[in-house]
Structure formats: structure tokens, C-alpha cells
Write a protein that holds these residues in place. Structure first.
Motif, short mmCIF file in Angstrom:
data_model
loop_
_atom_site.label_atom_id
_atom_site.label_comp_id
_atom_site.label_asym_id
_atom_site.label_seq_id
_atom_site.Cartn_x
_atom_site.Cartn_y
_atom_site.Cartn_z
N GLY A 38 0.82 -1.21 0.00
CA GLY A 38 0.00 0.00 0.00
C GLY A 38 0.84 1.25 0.00
O GLY A 38 1.99 1.26 -0.44
N GLY A 39 0.26 2.31 0.49
CA GLY A 39 0.97 3.58 0.60
C GLY A 39 0.75 4.48 -0.60
O GLY A 39 0.42 4.03 -1.69
N ASP A 40 0.92 5.76 -0.35
CA ASP A 40 0.77 6.73 -1.42
C ASP A 40 2.06 6.83 -2.23
O ASP A 40 3.05 6.19 -1.93
CB ASP A 40 0.36 8.09 -0.86
N VAL A 41 2.01 7.63 -3.27
CA VAL A 41 3.17 7.87 -4.11
C VAL A 41 3.71 9.24 -3.72
O VAL A 41 3.03 10.26 -3.87
CB VAL A 41 2.78 7.84 -5.61
N ASP A 42 4.94 9.26 -3.19
CA ASP A 42 5.58 10.50 -2.76
C ASP A 42 6.60 10.93 -3.80
O ASP A 42 7.51 10.17 -4.13
CB ASP A 42 6.28 10.29 -1.41
N LEU A 43 6.43 12.14 -4.31
CA LEU A 43 7.30 12.66 -5.36
C LEU A 43 7.94 13.97 -4.93
O LEU A 43 7.30 14.81 -4.29
CB LEU A 43 6.50 12.91 -6.64
N LEU A 44 9.19 14.14 -5.33
CA LEU A 44 9.89 15.41 -5.16
C LEU A 44 10.17 15.94 -6.56
O LEU A 44 10.85 15.29 -7.35
CB LEU A 44 11.21 15.23 -4.41
N ASP A 75 1.47 12.56 -3.31
CA ASP A 75 1.95 13.77 -2.64
C ASP A 75 3.13 14.30 -3.45
O ASP A 75 4.03 13.54 -3.82
CB ASP A 75 2.42 13.46 -1.22
N VAL A 76 3.14 15.62 -3.69
CA VAL A 76 4.22 16.25 -4.45
C VAL A 76 4.85 17.36 -3.62
O VAL A 76 4.15 18.27 -3.16
CB VAL A 76 3.70 16.83 -5.79
N LEU A 77 6.16 17.27 -3.43
CA LEU A 77 6.96 18.34 -2.84
C LEU A 77 7.69 19.04 -3.98
O LEU A 77 8.10 18.38 -4.93
CB LEU A 77 8.03 17.78 -1.92
N ILE A 78 7.87 20.34 -3.85
CA ILE A 78 8.64 21.07 -4.86
C ILE A 78 9.90 21.61 -4.21
O ILE A 78 9.86 22.20 -3.13
CB ILE A 78 7.81 22.19 -5.50
N ASP A 79 11.01 21.39 -4.90
CA ASP A 79 12.32 21.89 -4.47
C ASP A 79 12.81 22.84 -5.55
O ASP A 79 13.08 22.42 -6.68
CB ASP A 79 13.29 20.71 -4.31
N LEU A 83 12.24 28.68 -2.40
CA LEU A 83 11.19 28.03 -1.61
C LEU A 83 11.77 27.56 -0.29
O LEU A 83 12.93 27.15 -0.21
CB LEU A 83 10.61 26.83 -2.36
N LYS A 84 10.95 27.60 0.73
CA LYS A 84 11.36 27.16 2.06
C LYS A 84 11.74 25.68 2.01
O LYS A 84 11.04 24.86 1.41
CB LYS A 84 10.23 27.37 3.06
N GLN A 85 12.85 25.35 2.66
CA GLN A 85 13.32 23.98 2.74
C GLN A 85 12.96 23.40 4.11
O GLN A 85 13.25 24.00 5.13
CB GLN A 85 14.83 23.92 2.55
N LEU A 86 12.33 22.27 4.11
CA LEU A 86 11.96 21.55 5.32
C LEU A 86 12.79 20.27 5.41
O LEU A 86 13.36 19.83 4.40
CB LEU A 86 10.47 21.21 5.29
N PRO A 87 12.85 19.65 6.57
CA PRO A 87 13.61 18.40 6.69
C PRO A 87 13.17 17.33 5.68
O PRO A 87 14.00 16.56 5.20
CB PRO A 87 13.34 17.96 8.13
N ILE A 88 11.90 17.30 5.33
CA ILE A 88 11.42 16.29 4.37
C ILE A 88 12.07 16.47 3.00
O ILE A 88 12.27 15.50 2.27
CB ILE A 88 9.88 16.31 4.28
N HIS A 89 12.42 17.70 2.64
CA HIS A 89 13.11 17.93 1.36
C HIS A 89 14.46 17.21 1.34
O HIS A 89 14.82 16.59 0.34
CB HIS A 89 13.29 19.43 1.10
N GLN A 90 15.19 17.32 2.43
CA GLN A 90 16.50 16.66 2.51
C GLN A 90 16.34 15.13 2.46
O GLN A 90 17.11 14.46 1.79
CB GLN A 90 17.25 17.08 3.78
N ILE A 91 15.35 14.62 3.15
CA ILE A 91 15.10 13.18 3.14
C ILE A 91 14.76 12.73 1.72
O ILE A 91 15.30 11.74 1.22
CB ILE A 91 13.96 12.82 4.11
N ALA A 92 13.89 13.45 1.06
CA ALA A 92 13.49 13.10 -0.31
C ALA A 92 14.67 13.15 -1.28
O ALA A 92 14.81 12.28 -2.15
CB ALA A 92 12.37 14.02 -0.78
N ARG A 93 15.53 14.17 -1.13
CA ARG A 93 16.71 14.27 -2.01
C ARG A 93 17.71 13.16 -1.75
O ARG A 93 18.25 12.57 -2.68
CB ARG A 93 17.40 15.62 -1.82
#
Length: 99
Positions: A38-44, A75-79, A83-93
Motif C-alpha cells: 500500500g501507501g501513497d506515491v511520494d514525489l519530489l 503527494d508532491v513536494l517542490i524543491d 522556496l522554504k526547505q523543510l527536513p522532508i526535502h533533505q530526506i526526499a533528495r
């Protein structure tokens, strides 16, 4: 990775169409782990410059990919610069896989 080659290609194509040829898209999160279910699709979505409307771009990409994946949550994160950088951005990268 629990994403078919066809779906990975589709996601990349949608990202390029919406954000331009310089865009890069990474898959991160639970879909990277074959033993999970399961789980969603997480995209950066990585961009070389600030888009005019980041929230709209994220929503458009999420909507298109969700429809293509038969309603799967996306879910889509934009880098992008500015834009403000959150800890999740670093994890995704650091953990994400380039599609």
C-alpha cells in the motif's frame, strides 16, 4: 521499488510537460520498499528556478499522476530556489530515486 517502469515513465513525462525539460522528479517514501504494501506515491519535483505558482504546479502534477494511477494518493513536494526547505526535502533528495 513498487512502481512499474511504465508508471515511472508516465510520472516523468507529466512532470516534464508541466514543469519543463529541466525538471527532475524523484520517488521517495514507502514506495521504495518492496517488502511494504500500500501507501501513497511520494514525489519530489526538483526545479532549477522558482515556478510562478508552486502550489498549483504541485496540485496539477499530483492530480494527473493520481488519475493515471487509478486514484492512488499522490503527494508532491517542490524543491526550487527561493522556496522554504523543510527536513522532508533533505530526506526526499537523499533517499529518493530519480525517475
Amino acid at each position: 521499488m513498487r512502481l512499474s517502469a511504465e508508471h515511472a515513465h508516465l510520472i516523468r513525462a507529466q512532470a516534464l510537460e508541466l514543469a519543463g525539460a529541466q525538471a527532475r522528479v524523484r520517488l521517495y517514501g514507502s514506495r521504495l520498499h518492496d517488502h511494504l504494501r500500500g501507501g501513497d506515491v511520494d514525489l519530489l519535483l526538483e526545479l532549477p528556478s522558482l515556478p510562478a505558482n508552486p502550489a498549483l504546479l504541485a496540485a496539477q502534477l499530483a492530480g494527473r499522476v493520481s488519475r493515471a494511477l487509478h486514484g492512488r494518493k499522490v503527494d508532491v513536494l517542490i524543491d526550487a530556489p527561493g522556496l522554504k526547505q523543510l527536513p522532508i526535502h533533505q530526506i526526499a533528495r537523499s533517499q529518493g530515486v530519480l525517475l
